[in-house]
Design a protein around this motif. Structure first.
Motif, PDB file in Angstrom:
ATOM      1  N   ASP A  61       0.921   1.305   3.688  1.00  0.00           N
ATOM      2  CA  ASP A  61       0.803   0.666   2.380  1.00  0.00           C
ATOM      3  C   ASP A  61       2.202   0.210   1.974  1.00  0.00           C
ATOM      4  N   ILE A  62       2.466  -1.097   2.113  1.00  0.00           N
ATOM      5  CA  ILE A  62       3.802  -1.648   1.886  1.00  0.00           C
ATOM      6  C   ILE A  62       3.940  -2.035   0.414  1.00  0.00           C
ATOM      7  N   GLY A  63       4.972  -1.511  -0.241  1.00  0.00           N
ATOM      8  CA  GLY A  63       5.081  -1.699  -1.687  1.00  0.00           C
ATOM      9  C   GLY A  63       4.046  -0.856  -2.406  1.00  0.00           C
ATOM     10  N   CYS A  64       3.917   0.382  -1.960  1.00  0.00           N
ATOM     11  CA  CYS A  64       2.842   1.264  -2.445  1.00  0.00           C
ATOM     12  C   CYS A  64       3.013   1.677  -3.901  1.00  0.00           C
ATOM     13  N   TYR A  82      -2.012   8.446   5.955  1.00  0.00           N
ATOM     14  CA  TYR A  82      -1.558   7.462   4.958  1.00  0.00           C
ATOM     15  C   TYR A  82      -0.038   7.457   4.926  1.00  0.00           C
ATOM     16  N   HIS A  83       0.522   6.252   5.018  1.00  0.00           N
ATOM     17  CA  HIS A  83       1.972   6.063   4.948  1.00  0.00           C
ATOM     18  C   HIS A  83       2.269   5.023   3.874  1.00  0.00           C
ATOM     19  N   GLY A  84       3.094   5.384   2.909  1.00  0.00           N
ATOM     20  CA  GLY A  84       3.438   4.475   1.834  1.00  0.00           C
ATOM     21  C   GLY A  84       4.932   4.244   1.773  1.00  0.00           C
ATOM     22  N   SER A  85       5.330   2.990   1.601  1.00  0.00           N
ATOM     23  CA  SER A  85       6.739   2.630   1.534  1.00  0.00           C
ATOM     24  C   SER A  85       7.000   1.796   0.292  1.00  0.00           C
ATOM     25  N   ASP A  86       8.072   2.107  -0.423  1.00  0.00           N
ATOM     26  CA  ASP A  86       8.420   1.348  -1.623  1.00  0.00           C
ATOM     27  C   ASP A  86       9.925   1.424  -1.850  1.00  0.00           C
TER      28      ASP A  86
END
Length: 231
Positions: A61-64, A82-86
């Motif tokens: 999730d890019i820009g989570c 689930y992997h989130g990056s912000d």
């Protein structure tokens, strides 16, 4: 000056401005990402499931942000998938609080603060990716940078879904005011619009193919585009 202050994104919009602990306690993070907390969170979940997202998939999730859609994905996916990056550290911290309040800690979401799309730091590859309301706030060079890093860690048969404001003409220099939600989009400033030809040009430069997904109903008129690796 911190690392976030040096990011090119800081010259495009003020998204990286950190929230205070008090603001997070008062749920201001939900407004910072544009509101529609439940509606847009569920929209992302429903769309991705309709497009084949399975519980065993690994999702980036890019820009989570603070996990508006992330909470739905974390609940659905297998633990650790689930992997989130912000770029905004305070939103990631707010997201961790949202995870705890939803009793989803056992799902072990992997969260990252990065100002350079450093997805390789997760040391895995992904079946699905989503960038929801991210490219609408970025100029072309930053989108290309994101696509490059995404291409490196997407499975060959993976799918990367991202929302855009779609302009009807190439190099549409005039502001566009034909989207729901009273949003005026621009060629040279946030929020940005791009034509499908421009999106396809960016995709091809990286090694992606890009296709418009017509069956997507966003309350502010954003359109969904699917990126797949070129054969």
């Amino acid at each position: 000056m911190n690392k976030q202050d040096k990011s090119p994104i800081s010259r495009v919009n003020n998204y990286i401005g950190n929230l205070t602990k008090e603001q997070i306690e008062n749920k201001h993070h939900r407004d910072k990402i544009g509101g529609f907390w439940e509606e847009l969170g569920q929209l992302q979940m429903d769309f991705m499931k309709a497009k084949g997202l399975r519980a065993e998939h690994r999702l980036l999730d890019i820009g989570c942000g603070c996990l508006r859609g992330g909470l739905k994905f974390i609940d659905y996916l297998q633990a650790g998938h689930y992997h989130g990056s912000d770029i905004n550290e305070s939103l990631i911290e707010a997201g961790k609080i949202e995870v705890a309040e939803a009793n989803l800690q056992d799902k072990m979401p992997q969260l990252q603060v990065s100002n350079c799309f450093g997805f390789g730091e997760f040391n895995t590859t992904f079946d699905r990716m989503i960038a929801f309301s991210l490219f609408t706030h970025l100029h072309m060079n930053l989108i290309l940078q994101c696509l490059k890093h995404a291409h490196q860690c997407l499975h060959d048969d993976g799918r990367f879904y991202a929302t855009f404001f779609i302009a009807q003409e190439d190099v549409q220099e005039r502001p566009v005011d034909d989207t729901p939600g009273n949003i005026i989009t621009h060629f040279e400033m946030d929020p940005f619009h791009y034509s499908m030809a421009e999106i396809q040009m960016m995709a091809q430069h990286i090694g992606f193919q890009a296709a418009h997904e017509p069956s997507f109903d966003h309350p502010r008129g954003q359109s969904m585009v699917c990126f797949t690796k070129s054969v």
